[in-house]
Scaffold this active site. Structure first.
Site: not given
Length: 379
Positions: A97, A289, A327, A329, A332, A358
């Site tokens: 930004d 975002d 899941c 990830c 997990c 996660h």
């Protein structure tokens, strides 16, 4: 230095059910599938996560804040390191930004309150003067006097070398006199034109998104787009105040979005909770975002397909399976909910990292599934 690949945008599918679309943004550091979620790594890092893990999770676009990086370690340091990608060890796209949000937030209180809660000393309002030239303020770190202008903001973003950069803009608060809002909007347009002209002196393979302002006034928002579209920006971000309620934001976006072009990407600044994303995707928003998923994780809230789970709940103490069955990830696949619950209760920092992994993975997968739903004309 950026790579040779040029910035571009293509629409792959338009839903037959809504204004939703699936697209692909091409950048020097890879592709961004849209609609997509953009995580906020303020200082070049998502809180409690290191960037190699973020790369593994598959986050395609990270948002970094120029204001904070200007003050620490300094954009000249990042430039000497070879640019932000090399400095933070990220090989995927980055957006920065202008610093305007943080500077004007200092003037209106939100960043000042954030710094106070983080234990950083504040001595009154650090913003000293807002003029046509720019904003003069004192660094909250060492009290150094800094003048942030459209030109210095762009020069800082050139040092950082992000794939997508943002022009300098003014962000008045929600409750502001309509006459001041109009004056602010016209100054923002002049600042954005100066930003664009500074950018074009050395494009450096970077894309620049114009920022559409106008508060909740649809006519002002359309005027802002029409004014900025006269310059050859690569995309459009929707910024400034979105209203006091989500209903006001959706009303404004419903009025604005039909005017935005399909051949350039758009981005909704600072909005990224699940409810808002779900409501905004059918309007044709491409990227969102937010720090929400990782912030929620640090406060013990886990995102699952069955809704939010409170990590502190005593019912988790004997849950020896993953946070969510199925899941994929890293959290997990390797740790039980009972263990993470124990770490959280014991105030171990590892709990925040595992929960953040996660939640970020959940957002990436949630967006992938939404893209498929658009392709199937279900959204």
């Amino acid at each position: 230095m950026l790579l040779e690949t040029k910035f571009g945008f293509e629409v792959l599918h338009r839903s037959k059910k809504s204004g939703a679309k699936v697209g692909r943004i091409h950048t020097p550091h890879g592709i961004i599938d849209t609609p997509g979620f953009v995580a906020v790594g303020t200082n070049g890092s998502l809180k409690s996560l290191e960037n190699e893990m973020v790369n593994q999770i598959g986050l395609q676009l990270m948002f970094c804040n120029t204001y904070h990086l200007m003050l620490q370690p300094g954009t000249e340091v990042v430039k000497k390191a070879g640019g932000l990608h090399k400095f933070i060890n990220r090989d995927k796209p980055i957006i920065t930004d202008s610093g305007g949000f943080q500077v004007f937030s200092l003037a209106y209180g939100s960043v000042a309150n954030e710094l106070k809660s983080a234990g950083k000393k504040q001595s009154g309002n650090s913003v000293l003067k807002i003029s046509e030239e720019g904003v003069k303020f004192r660094s909250y770190r060492d009290g150094k006097l800094i003048l942030l202008t459209p030109e210095t903001s762009i020069q800082a973003q050139k040092d950082l070398g992000a794939d997508i950069i943002i022009p300098f803009d003014e962000l008045p608060p929600y409750h502001v006199d309509p006459k001041y809002l109009k004056r602010s909007l016209e100054r923002t347009h002049r600042w954005e034109k100066r930003s664009f002209e500074e950018h074009m002196k050395n494009p450096n393979g970077q894309a620049m998104y114009a920022v559409i302002h106008g508060g909740t006034d649809i006519d002002l928002r359309i005027h802002s787009y029409e004014t900025l579209s006269k310059l050859d920006f690569d995309g459009f971000a929707i910024g400034g105040s979105m209203g006091k309620t989500k209903a006001q934001m959706w009303y404004m976006l419903n009025g604005l979005m039909p005017h935005l072009p399909d051949d350039k990407p758009n981005h909704l600044l600072g909005i990224g909770d699940l409810e808002s994303i779900e409501a905004c995707i059918p309007l044709g928003i491409d990227t969102f975002d937010s720090a929400y998923p990782t912030k929620a994780a640090r406060h013990g809230t886990l995102l699952t397909s069955q809704g939010k789970k409170k990590l502190s709940s005593g019912t988790n103490a004997l849950q020896f399976g993953p946070i969510e069955k199925g899941c994929e990830c890293p959290t997990c696949k390797n740790y039980s909910l009972a263990y993470i619950h124990h770490l959280f209760k014991a105030k171990e920092l590892t709990a925040m990292s595992l929960a953040s992994i996660h939640n970020l993975y959940y957002m990436v997968e949630w967006m992938r599934k939404r893209r498929q739903m658009i392709l199937d004309d279900e959204v």
